[in-house]
Design a protein around this motif. Structure first.
Motif, PDB file in Angstrom:
ATOM      1  N   UNK A  46       0.831  -1.208   0.000  1.00 17.61           N
ATOM      2  CA  UNK A  46       0.000   0.000   0.000  1.00 17.61           C
ATOM      3  C   UNK A  46       0.870   1.264   0.000  1.00 17.61           C
ATOM      4  N   UNK A  47       2.037   1.168   0.627  1.00 12.74           N
ATOM      5  CA  UNK A  47       2.932   2.326   0.757  1.00 12.74           C
ATOM      6  C   UNK A  47       3.801   2.554  -0.478  1.00 12.74           C
ATOM      7  N   UNK A  48       3.633   1.734  -1.532  1.00 11.73           N
ATOM      8  CA  UNK A  48       4.558   1.823  -2.671  1.00 11.73           C
ATOM      9  C   UNK A  48       4.303   3.047  -3.544  1.00 11.73           C
ATOM     10  N   UNK A  49       5.329   3.429  -4.276  1.00  8.89           N
ATOM     11  CA  UNK A  49       5.242   4.545  -5.219  1.00  8.89           C
ATOM     12  C   UNK A  49       4.136   4.281  -6.242  1.00  8.89           C
ATOM     13  N   UNK A  50       4.045   3.049  -6.728  1.00 12.44           N
ATOM     14  CA  UNK A  50       3.084   2.705  -7.772  1.00 12.44           C
ATOM     15  C   UNK A  50       1.646   2.938  -7.293  1.00 12.44           C
ATOM     16  N   UNK A  58      -7.350  -1.575  -4.471  1.00  8.05           N
ATOM     17  CA  UNK A  58      -8.416  -2.143  -3.640  1.00  8.05           C
ATOM     18  C   UNK A  58      -7.868  -2.496  -2.260  1.00  8.05           C
ATOM     19  N   UNK A  59      -8.582  -2.042  -1.232  1.00 11.48           N
ATOM     20  CA  UNK A  59      -8.140  -2.323   0.141  1.00 11.48           C
ATOM     21  C   UNK A  59      -9.232  -3.017   0.956  1.00 11.48           C
ATOM     22  N   UNK A  60     -10.319  -3.401   0.312  1.00 11.95           N
ATOM     23  CA  UNK A  60     -11.394  -4.087   1.047  1.00 11.95           C
ATOM     24  C   UNK A  60     -10.987  -5.531   1.343  1.00 11.95           C
ATOM     25  N   UNK A  61     -11.537  -6.059   2.412  1.00 14.58           N
ATOM     26  CA  UNK A  61     -11.177  -7.399   2.873  1.00 14.58           C
ATOM     27  C   UNK A  61     -11.420  -8.485   1.838  1.00 14.58           C
ATOM     28  N   UNK A  97       5.914 -11.462   4.132  1.00 13.08           N
ATOM     29  CA  UNK A  97       6.102 -10.066   3.729  1.00 13.08           C
ATOM     30  C   UNK A  97       5.143  -9.124   4.452  1.00 13.08           C
ATOM     31  N   UNK A  98       3.963  -9.650   4.769  1.00 13.24           N
ATOM     32  CA  UNK A  98       2.951  -8.839   5.449  1.00 13.24           C
ATOM     33  C   UNK A  98       2.709  -9.476   6.810  1.00 13.24           C
ATOM     34  N   UNK A  99       3.423  -8.964   7.805  1.00 11.52           N
ATOM     35  CA  UNK A  99       3.489  -9.603   9.123  1.00 11.52           C
ATOM     36  C   UNK A  99       2.129  -9.694   9.797  1.00 11.52           C
ATOM     37  N   UNK A 100       1.254  -8.731   9.480  1.00 12.27           N
ATOM     38  CA  UNK A 100      -0.062  -8.737  10.126  1.00 12.27           C
ATOM     39  C   UNK A 100      -1.070  -9.602   9.385  1.00 12.27           C
ATOM     40  N   UNK A 101      -0.601 -10.314   8.356  1.00 15.96           N
ATOM     41  CA  UNK A 101      -1.502 -11.208   7.635  1.00 15.96           C
ATOM     42  C   UNK A 101      -2.379 -10.476   6.637  1.00 15.96           C
ATOM     43  N   UNK A 109      -5.001  -8.882   6.744  1.00 16.19           N
ATOM     44  CA  UNK A 109      -5.555  -7.561   7.081  1.00 16.19           C
ATOM     45  C   UNK A 109      -4.459  -6.501   7.237  1.00 16.19           C
ATOM     46  N   UNK A 110      -3.215  -6.877   6.981  1.00 18.35           N
ATOM     47  CA  UNK A 110      -2.103  -5.913   7.099  1.00 18.35           C
ATOM     48  C   UNK A 110      -2.416  -4.666   6.261  1.00 18.35           C
ATOM     49  N   UNK A 111      -2.399  -3.477   6.871  1.00 13.32           N
ATOM     50  CA  UNK A 111      -2.733  -2.274   6.094  1.00 13.32           C
ATOM     51  C   UNK A 111      -1.721  -1.965   4.981  1.00 13.32           C
ATOM     52  N   UNK A 112      -0.517  -2.553   5.054  1.00  9.89           N
ATOM     53  CA  UNK A 112       0.452  -2.317   3.973  1.00  9.89           C
ATOM     54  C   UNK A 112       0.296  -3.320   2.827  1.00  9.89           C
ATOM     55  N   UNK A 113      -0.673  -4.208   2.924  1.00 14.78           N
ATOM     56  CA  UNK A 113      -0.973  -5.140   1.821  1.00 14.78           C
ATOM     57  C   UNK A 113      -2.228  -4.654   1.104  1.00 14.78           C
ATOM     58  N   UNK A 114      -2.158  -4.532  -0.185  1.00 12.79           N
ATOM     59  CA  UNK A 114      -3.352  -4.167  -0.953  1.00 12.79           C
ATOM     60  C   UNK A 114      -3.333  -4.856  -2.307  1.00 12.79           C
ATOM     61  N   UNK A 115      -4.373  -4.629  -3.055  1.00 16.04           N
ATOM     62  CA  UNK A 115      -4.585  -5.309  -4.335  1.00 16.04           C
ATOM     63  C   UNK A 115      -4.655  -4.269  -5.445  1.00 16.04           C
ATOM     64  N   UNK A 116      -3.976  -4.543  -6.538  1.00 13.67           N
ATOM     65  CA  UNK A 116      -4.141  -3.735  -7.746  1.00 13.67           C
ATOM     66  C   UNK A 116      -4.992  -4.534  -8.733  1.00 13.67           C
ATOM     67  N   UNK A 117      -6.096  -3.927  -9.164  1.00 14.47           N
ATOM     68  CA  UNK A 117      -6.928  -4.588 -10.180  1.00 14.47           C
ATOM     69  C   UNK A 117      -6.836  -3.803 -11.480  1.00 14.47           C
ATOM     70  N   UNK A 118      -6.298  -4.461 -12.482  1.00 18.10           N
ATOM     71  CA  UNK A 118      -6.144  -3.856 -13.802  1.00 18.10           C
ATOM     72  C   UNK A 118      -7.282  -4.331 -14.698  1.00 18.10           C
TER      73      UNK A 118
END
Lengths: 137, 137
Positions: free
Chosen positions: B49-53, B87-90, B104-108, B110-119
């Protein structure tokens, strides 16, 4: 990682991924052969004058060039952002011409469908696994 | 080459090159792992989620995804142009989660730094050696 090592890495790659922006403002990416010549922060590529990429760069010089190596345990990438010029003068065309090019450009070095793309990098970002390093040029 | 065969080619690639447009209007390119899920003309990628992209796509959804294979005698590439959503929904995050991601996502999931890109692809161009084929999606 310093800038000199980054350019050494670039010099070892066989493929460059060229980014441009199309007339509708969408990014475009295309693989090209590695630059023919690298001089400081300038890189020279050969291409077809009639190509989509040339038309895009004539309209919008904003460009990036990306190099990437996916090893077994290590992922390295370098993105250079800058400007791309389309050169059709004889001196530039002779500068990067290679004998085998006449297979693709039947009229030789003066073939109007052969031209040169000169990229001038302004800044860059180096990625290795999960770390980044930004640099100005 | 038809669109079905092109998507078969895409499904075989391990790396995707993602194009975006930065805040200054320059194209950016970055290698990512192949999409986790491909459904019709939609592709799902996992990212930080924190990435430049992610920051770029929140500002400007215009995107392209490029796949490339350099063989001994054959060069194949596919460029898809379209739009990228963050996308950041569960539900979306669970959709493409894999067990190993917790490295990579220590909180699993629901880790707020994990998200989804939908193209969502709108159109494409297939390249093979010196030929092109444009298609709408």
């Amino acid at each position: 990682m310093d800038v000199q090592s980054i350019f050494k890495f670039i010099g070892e790659q066989k493929t460059a991924f060229i980014g441009s922006v199309d007339g509708d403002g969408f990014p475009n990416v295309k693989a090209m052969y590695a630059p023919r010549v690298i001089e400081g922060k300038e890189m020279y590529f050969s291409t077809n004058t009639s190509s989509v990429r040339v038309a895009q760069f004539r309209q919008n010089e904003r460009a990036c060039v990306y190099f990437y190596k996916r090893g077994r345990f290590k992922y390295e990438g370098v993105q250079l952002v800058g400007r791309m010029e389309v050169l059709e003068d004889g001196e530039s065309k002779r500068k990067i011409w290679r004998t085998g090019d006449s297979l693709f450009y039947k009229k030789g070095v003066t073939d109007p469908d052969y031209c040169v793309l000169r990229f001038t990098a302004e800044r860059g970002r180096y990625y290795c696994n999960f770390k980044n390093f930004d640099f100005e040029l």
